[in-house]
Design a protein around this motif. Structure first.
Motif, PDB file in Angstrom:
ATOM      1  N   LEU A 139       0.828  -1.211   0.000  1.00  0.00           N
ATOM      2  CA  LEU A 139       0.000   0.000   0.000  1.00  0.00           C
ATOM      3  C   LEU A 139       0.861   1.259   0.000  1.00  0.00           C
ATOM      4  CD1 LEU A 139      -2.797  -1.077   2.480  1.00  0.00           C
ATOM      5  CD2 LEU A 139      -3.049  -0.703   0.031  1.00  0.00           C
ATOM      6  N   ASN A 140       1.972   1.232   0.713  1.00  0.00           N
ATOM      7  CA  ASN A 140       2.878   2.383   0.723  1.00  0.00           C
ATOM      8  C   ASN A 140       3.487   2.627  -0.650  1.00  0.00           C
ATOM      9  OD1 ASN A 140       2.779   3.440   3.369  1.00  0.00           O
ATOM     10  ND2 ASN A 140       3.985   1.728   4.110  1.00  0.00           N
ATOM     11  N   ILE A 141       3.863   1.555  -1.331  1.00  0.00           N
ATOM     12  CA  ILE A 141       4.429   1.706  -2.676  1.00  0.00           C
ATOM     13  C   ILE A 141       3.398   2.323  -3.608  1.00  0.00           C
ATOM     14  CG2 ILE A 141       5.236   0.407  -4.704  1.00  0.00           C
ATOM     15  CD1 ILE A 141       6.619  -1.510  -2.700  1.00  0.00           C
ATOM     16  N   TRP A 142       2.159   1.815  -3.557  1.00  0.00           N
ATOM     17  CA  TRP A 142       1.115   2.369  -4.408  1.00  0.00           C
ATOM     18  C   TRP A 142       0.797   3.821  -4.047  1.00  0.00           C
ATOM     19  CZ3 TRP A 142      -0.368   1.086  -8.989  1.00  0.00           C
ATOM     20  CH2 TRP A 142      -0.224  -0.226  -9.416  1.00  0.00           C
ATOM     21  N   ALA A 143       0.822   4.149  -2.768  1.00  0.00           N
ATOM     22  CA  ALA A 143       0.555   5.522  -2.355  1.00  0.00           C
ATOM     23  C   ALA A 143       1.625   6.477  -2.882  1.00  0.00           C
ATOM     24  CB  ALA A 143       0.474   5.608  -0.833  1.00  0.00           C
ATOM     25  N   VAL A 144       2.886   6.049  -2.834  1.00  0.00           N
ATOM     26  CA  VAL A 144       3.965   6.899  -3.343  1.00  0.00           C
ATOM     27  C   VAL A 144       3.855   7.061  -4.857  1.00  0.00           C
ATOM     28  CG1 VAL A 144       6.459   7.013  -3.699  1.00  0.00           C
ATOM     29  CG2 VAL A 144       5.560   6.466  -1.452  1.00  0.00           C
ATOM     30  N   VAL A 145       3.619   5.957  -5.565  1.00  0.00           N
ATOM     31  CA  VAL A 145       3.532   6.022  -7.034  1.00  0.00           C
ATOM     32  C   VAL A 145       2.362   6.909  -7.463  1.00  0.00           C
ATOM     33  CG1 VAL A 145       3.044   4.654  -9.093  1.00  0.00           C
ATOM     34  CG2 VAL A 145       4.707   3.830  -7.436  1.00  0.00           C
TER      35      VAL A 145
END
Length: 121
Positions: free
Chosen positions: A85-91
Motif C-alpha cells: 500500500l505504501n508503494i502504491w501511495a507513493v507512485v
C-alpha cells in the motif's frame, strides 16, 4: 614531595567452591519484522491518494501489534500489505503531483495570456 604508599590486598582463591552461575539471553533474529510505520505515517501526511496512506498506516499498526504479541507470521502478513500500500501511495502521489504541475503550467502558459489578450481588445 610527599610519597603515598598503597597496600594491595592479595585475595587469593575464592572462599566458596559452589558452582558459578551465568545468565544467557537469547534474542531470536527471526522476530525482526519491519512494520513500515514511519513510511506509512509519511504517506498519510504527504502522499494520501484514495486514503492509501491511511490504510497503510492502519496495517502498519496491526503489524506492530502482532509483533508485540509474538505472532511473527501475522506481523509479516500485515507488514507486507502495508509495504504494498505504501508503494502504491507513493507512485500514485507522484503521478498526481506531476499531473497537477502540468495542469498549472499549462494554465499559466495558455489560458492566462488568452484572458489578458481578450481584455486588451
Amino acid at each position: 614531595m610527599h610519597k603515598e604508599e598503597h597496600e594491595v590486598a592479595v585475595l587469593g582463591a575464592p572462599q566458596g567452591s559452589g558452582p558459578v552461575m551465568s545468565t544467557v539471553v537469547n534474542i531470536r533474529s527471526d522476530t525482526v519484522v519491519p512494520d513500515h510505520i514511519v513510511w506509512s505515517l509519511f504517506n498519510t501526511i504527504f502522499f494520501n491518494p484514495c486514503c492509501l496512506g491511511f490504510v497503510a498506516f492502519a496495517y502498519s499498526v496491526k503489524a506492530r501489534d502482532r509483533k508485540m504479541v509474538g505472532d511473527v507470521i501475522g506481523a509479516q502478513s500485515y507488514a507486507s500489505t502495508a509495504k504494498c500500500l505504501n508503494i502504491w501511495a507513493v507512485v500514485l502521489g507522484i503521478i498526481m503531483l506531476i499531473v497537477a504541475i502540468t495542469i498549472i503550467t499549462l494554465f499559466f502558459i495558455v489560458v492566462v495570456p488568452a484572458i489578458l489578450q481578450k481584455f486588451r481588445m
